[in-house]
Design a protein around this motif. Sequence first.
Motif, PDB file in Angstrom:
ATOM      1  N   GLY A 182     -46.066  -2.866 -25.403  1.00 15.44           N
ATOM      2  CA  GLY A 182     -46.230  -1.866 -24.355  1.00 15.44           C
ATOM      3  C   GLY A 182     -47.595  -1.945 -23.704  1.00 15.44           C
ATOM      4  N   ILE A 183     -48.619  -2.219 -24.515  1.00 14.80           N
ATOM      5  CA  ILE A 183     -49.971  -2.367 -23.960  1.00 14.80           C
ATOM      6  C   ILE A 183     -50.048  -3.608 -23.072  1.00 14.80           C
ATOM      7  N   VAL A 184     -49.452  -4.711 -23.549  1.00 12.35           N
ATOM      8  CA  VAL A 184     -49.421  -5.933 -22.737  1.00 12.35           C
ATOM      9  C   VAL A 184     -48.675  -5.687 -21.434  1.00 12.35           C
ATOM     10  N   ASP A 185     -47.595  -4.926 -21.502  1.00 12.03           N
ATOM     11  CA  ASP A 185     -46.770  -4.619 -20.335  1.00 12.03           C
ATOM     12  C   ASP A 185     -47.596  -3.957 -19.237  1.00 12.03           C
ATOM     13  N   ILE A 186     -48.306  -2.893 -19.596  1.00 13.11           N
ATOM     14  CA  ILE A 186     -49.077  -2.180 -18.568  1.00 13.11           C
ATOM     15  C   ILE A 186     -50.279  -3.005 -18.108  1.00 13.11           C
ATOM     16  N   TYR A 214     -45.232  -1.613 -12.233  1.00 13.38           N
ATOM     17  CA  TYR A 214     -45.278  -1.543 -13.698  1.00 13.38           C
ATOM     18  C   TYR A 214     -43.919  -1.303 -14.332  1.00 13.38           C
ATOM     19  N   ILE A 215     -43.146  -0.376 -13.802  1.00 14.23           N
ATOM     20  CA  ILE A 215     -41.991   0.114 -14.551  1.00 14.23           C
ATOM     21  C   ILE A 215     -40.700  -0.587 -14.151  1.00 14.23           C
ATOM     22  N   ALA A 272     -43.111 -11.966  -6.345  1.00 13.60           N
ATOM     23  CA  ALA A 272     -43.324 -13.248  -7.027  1.00 13.60           C
ATOM     24  C   ALA A 272     -44.303 -13.100  -8.184  1.00 13.60           C
ATOM     25  N   VAL A 273     -45.377 -12.352  -7.951  1.00 11.61           N
ATOM     26  CA  VAL A 273     -46.355 -12.125  -9.017  1.00 11.61           C
ATOM     27  C   VAL A 273     -45.724 -11.329 -10.162  1.00 11.61           C
ATOM     28  N   THR A 300     -45.324 -11.887 -14.281  1.00 14.17           N
ATOM     29  CA  THR A 300     -45.937 -10.996 -15.272  1.00 14.17           C
ATOM     30  C   THR A 300     -44.891 -10.302 -16.138  1.00 14.17           C
ATOM     31  N   LYS A 301     -43.764  -9.923 -15.562  1.00 12.75           N
ATOM     32  CA  LYS A 301     -42.717  -9.294 -16.362  1.00 12.75           C
ATOM     33  C   LYS A 301     -42.092 -10.304 -17.326  1.00 12.75           C
TER      34      LYS A 301
END
Length: 404
Positions: A94-98, A127-128, A300-301, A305-306
């Motif tokens: 979760g930390i990596v996600d945000i 983010y979500i 694209a970015v 990242t996701k």
Amino acid sequence: MHTAGDLFVIELGAVVLVLAIVARLARRVGLPALPLYLMVGLALGDGGLVELPASEEFIEVGAEIGVILMLLMLGLEFSAHELIDNVRRSTLAGIVDIALNFPPGFVAGLLLGFDPIVAVLLGGVTYISSSGIVAKLVADLDRIGNHETSVILSVLVIEDLAMVLYLPIVSGVLFGGSLLSTTVTVIVSLLVVIAVLAAAYFFGDRLSAMALSQSSEALLLTLLGGTLLFAGIAGRLNLSTAVGAFVVGVALSGDIVSHARGLLLPLRNLFAAVFFVFFGLQVDLDLVPDVAVAAVVIAAVTIATKFATGWIAAGRASIGKPGRVRTGAALIAHGEFSIVIAELGITRESDLGALAATYVIILTLIGAVFYQFSDSITLRTPTRHHRSRWQRTSRLAQGVRRRR
């Protein structure tokens, strides 16, 4: 005598029949129907081919019910014990996600000239991921039992719980709320989440026994009414209605789960389709060209990242390469929360709504297709183990030929 009700029934019936045709087409070509439902919504919205003046309000309500049912059905697949354990194990994910997915939107907002608060909103948009869309994809592709599904779910739940803090704080800043009122709202939201999860953890079996009925009709009404009531209360407390519905599903266990799946599945399929149509209806096609380039670049970015988020999260759970790819692909889709966040800032930045909608459509289309064919991608890419094995076999064959 013609009435407004007649037009409403005609419009709604026509939309449902179009969706039926689209669903058949999607099944024939082997694609998820969700992106096609979105395209139907685009064709029927502002600037599209046809508008729906009589039935749009009903479709909006149906869309909310669709999100609730999608998350309820997903919650039925997991117990409270499994949920809490998975979330605890996925805290780092979760930390990596945000850390990976909030900056793209925030930086893009500043580069586009938005004020810092609107840039924070755009960071929330990127983010979500969409719990509703991902839940439907997982169910449609029959991947609920996969090892990586619990990881995907954990990341999504952490994101939804993060909204418990994010939305009240951002709303308070946008609309001039005091520090005290914003703080109280956040604390109440957190306490409600903790209390509900604790009740599901300790009393889930008793709640399920109370709700179970030999009458299918009574059980359906109990499940639907209770879920809508609880989800609505969660929304009033500045929680997500989706989180509320998901927790209801998690709280149920035992015999009621199998009965609930059979009763709720047709309703979920109908209202989930309505949700995606409504989402497309919100997009004004005339505004899309102005924001298309920015939306494509940000998308694209975010795809990168996701995907990285899913790859890392699944890797920490010791899941193999195919499962990591599926996890990353599943998290790409964005949806209902992104639009809710964007709507908060439309009055301060008119382009934010069209930008967010275009961005979400791009990610939903790409995410759905990527997740659908993720196994094909991994199968076509030889792993290091397979490559080394092929190399050893090749060397052995060459040695045999030399000896001959």
